[in-house]
Design an enzyme around this catalytic site. Structure first.
Site, short mmCIF file in Angstrom:
data_model
loop_
_atom_site.label_atom_id
_atom_site.label_comp_id
_atom_site.label_asym_id
_atom_site.label_seq_id
_atom_site.Cartn_x
_atom_site.Cartn_y
_atom_site.Cartn_z
N HIS A 46 45.56 28.12 14.59
CA HIS A 46 46.89 28.64 14.26
C HIS A 46 46.89 30.12 13.90
O HIS A 46 47.95 30.73 13.79
CB HIS A 46 47.52 27.83 13.13
CG HIS A 46 47.85 26.42 13.54
ND1 HIS A 46 48.70 26.11 14.57
CD2 HIS A 46 47.40 25.23 13.06
CE1 HIS A 46 48.78 24.80 14.71
NE2 HIS A 46 48.00 24.24 13.81
N ARG A 71 37.60 27.57 12.74
CA ARG A 71 38.37 26.40 13.18
C ARG A 71 38.75 26.67 14.62
O ARG A 71 39.38 27.69 14.93
CB ARG A 71 39.62 26.16 12.35
CG ARG A 71 40.42 24.97 12.96
CD ARG A 71 41.50 24.43 12.09
NE ARG A 71 42.65 25.31 11.97
CZ ARG A 71 43.79 24.94 11.38
NH1 ARG A 71 43.91 23.73 10.84
NH2 ARG A 71 44.80 25.79 11.30
N GLU A 147 44.39 14.23 10.87
CA GLU A 147 45.78 14.70 10.70
C GLU A 147 46.70 14.06 11.73
O GLU A 147 47.80 14.55 11.96
CB GLU A 147 45.85 16.23 10.75
CG GLU A 147 45.14 16.85 11.94
CD GLU A 147 45.16 18.38 11.95
OE1 GLU A 147 45.82 19.00 11.10
OE2 GLU A 147 44.52 18.94 12.86
N ASP A 173 50.22 18.55 9.34
CA ASP A 173 50.22 17.65 10.50
C ASP A 173 50.18 16.19 10.08
O ASP A 173 50.82 15.34 10.72
CB ASP A 173 49.02 17.97 11.41
CG ASP A 173 49.32 19.12 12.36
OD1 ASP A 173 50.40 19.11 12.96
OD2 ASP A 173 48.49 20.03 12.48
C1 3PY Z 1 47.69 21.26 8.59
O1 3PY Z 1 48.21 21.29 7.48
O2 3PY Z 1 48.04 20.48 9.50
C2 3PY Z 1 46.58 22.15 8.88
O3 3PY Z 1 45.99 22.05 9.93
C3 3PY Z 1 46.24 23.19 7.85
O4 3PY Z 1 45.53 24.22 8.39
MG MG Z 2 46.92 20.85 11.36
#
Ligand code: 3PY
Ligand code: MG
Length: 267
Positions: A46, A71, A147, A173
């Site tokens: 991101h 990441r 996530e 997420d």
């Molecule tokens: C999320 O909150 O989904 C993340 O990937 C945080 O970086």
């Molecule tokens: Mg995320």
């Protein structure tokens, strides 16, 4: 090979506090890497960062005691292998939903016979040392993000995957996956229970559990809950907050600094 102090901290049950970079700049990477974080993560998912910016950021971090990690955008092996070659000592992989995802991820980070990482460690050798290839399988940290709903359902099996060092929660997420609004500090009971389930799954396998947090206070609470890897916000959030505080402070008392012509910490 230069030891990965993150692995040592996990073995010693010492929490890891990570910086999180979204701004494509070697200079801001260097600034944060010198503030006492255990590691600094270059966020290629991101963050506004591509491979060509990530390399000088990894170089800046590796001139400090902080461990450089990344990441990645997804579990595509070639991109991960290239970032490892560029000197990343750890990889956080988003959206790990099942055992196969986790195995694909871990395999890309390990040389044969434990994986299928291709050989060409370029900056890995410069940062890690001449015996990098011999020890990289033991020193490179692999953290899979839970996530998605499928990832949550399969979390116990994912946590048990050999070579996976830990689980990391993306609270935004994860909230979305459970049908809630994205939140960095979820309060919805279903999401809170999901977070507890992921923490427990990691702990049952003696693996580290990590979570993204929106502030230092939130990170401290997560450490108290048993999380071993926390992120007290990212660079953009810190800059935003510092900028707002600067404006509010200046407007609150315009006479406070009258006569003070010294520079502050930024120039
Ligand atoms: C999320 O909150 O989904 C993340 O990937 C945080 O970086
Ligand atoms: Mg995320």
């Amino acid at each position: 090979m230069r030891p990965n102090t993150l692995k040592q901290r996990i073995r010693d049950n010492q929490p890891i506090v990570s910086a999180w970079l979204s701004i494509p700049s070697g200079y801001s990477a260097e600034i944060l890497a010198r503030q006492g974080f255990d590691c600094v993560n270059v966020d290629l998912q991101h963050g506004m960062i591509g491979f060509d910016h990530a390399v000088p950021m990894l170089q800046a971090i590796s001139a400090t005691d902080a461990i450089p990690i990344v990441r990645v955008g997804n579990s595509e092996p070639a991109a991960m292998m290239k970032l490892l070659d560029a000197g990343a000592y750890g990889v956080i992989c988003p959206m790990i939903s099942n055992v196969e995802d986790a195995q694909t991820f871990v395999s890309a980070c390990r040389y044969p016979p434990h994986g299928n990482r291709s050989f060409g460690p370029a900056r890995g050798l410069l940062y890690g040392g001449a015996d990098y290839a011999k020890h990289a399988n033991d020193e490179i940290l692999t953290i899979g993000m839970i996530e998605t709903r499928e990832g949550l359902d399969n979390v116990d099996a994912i946590a048990a995957v050999d070579g996976l060092d830990g689980l990391f929660i993306g609270p935004n997420d994860l909230s979305l996956a459970l049908g809630k609004a994205p939140m960095a500090e979820p309060t919805d009971p279903e999401v809170v229970a999901a977070i507890a389930k992921i923490l427990e799954a990691a702990q049952n396998q003696a693996k580290v559990a990590g979570i993204f947090c929106s502030s230092p206070a939130a990170a401290a609470k997560r450490i108290a809950q048993g999380f071993g890897f926390v992120v007290p916000g990212n660079d953009a959030g810190m800059l935003t907050q510092a900028g707002r505080n600067a404006v509010a402070g200046a407007r609150a008392n315009p006479a406070a600094d009258a006569g003070n012509t010294k520079g502050g910490s930024g120039y």
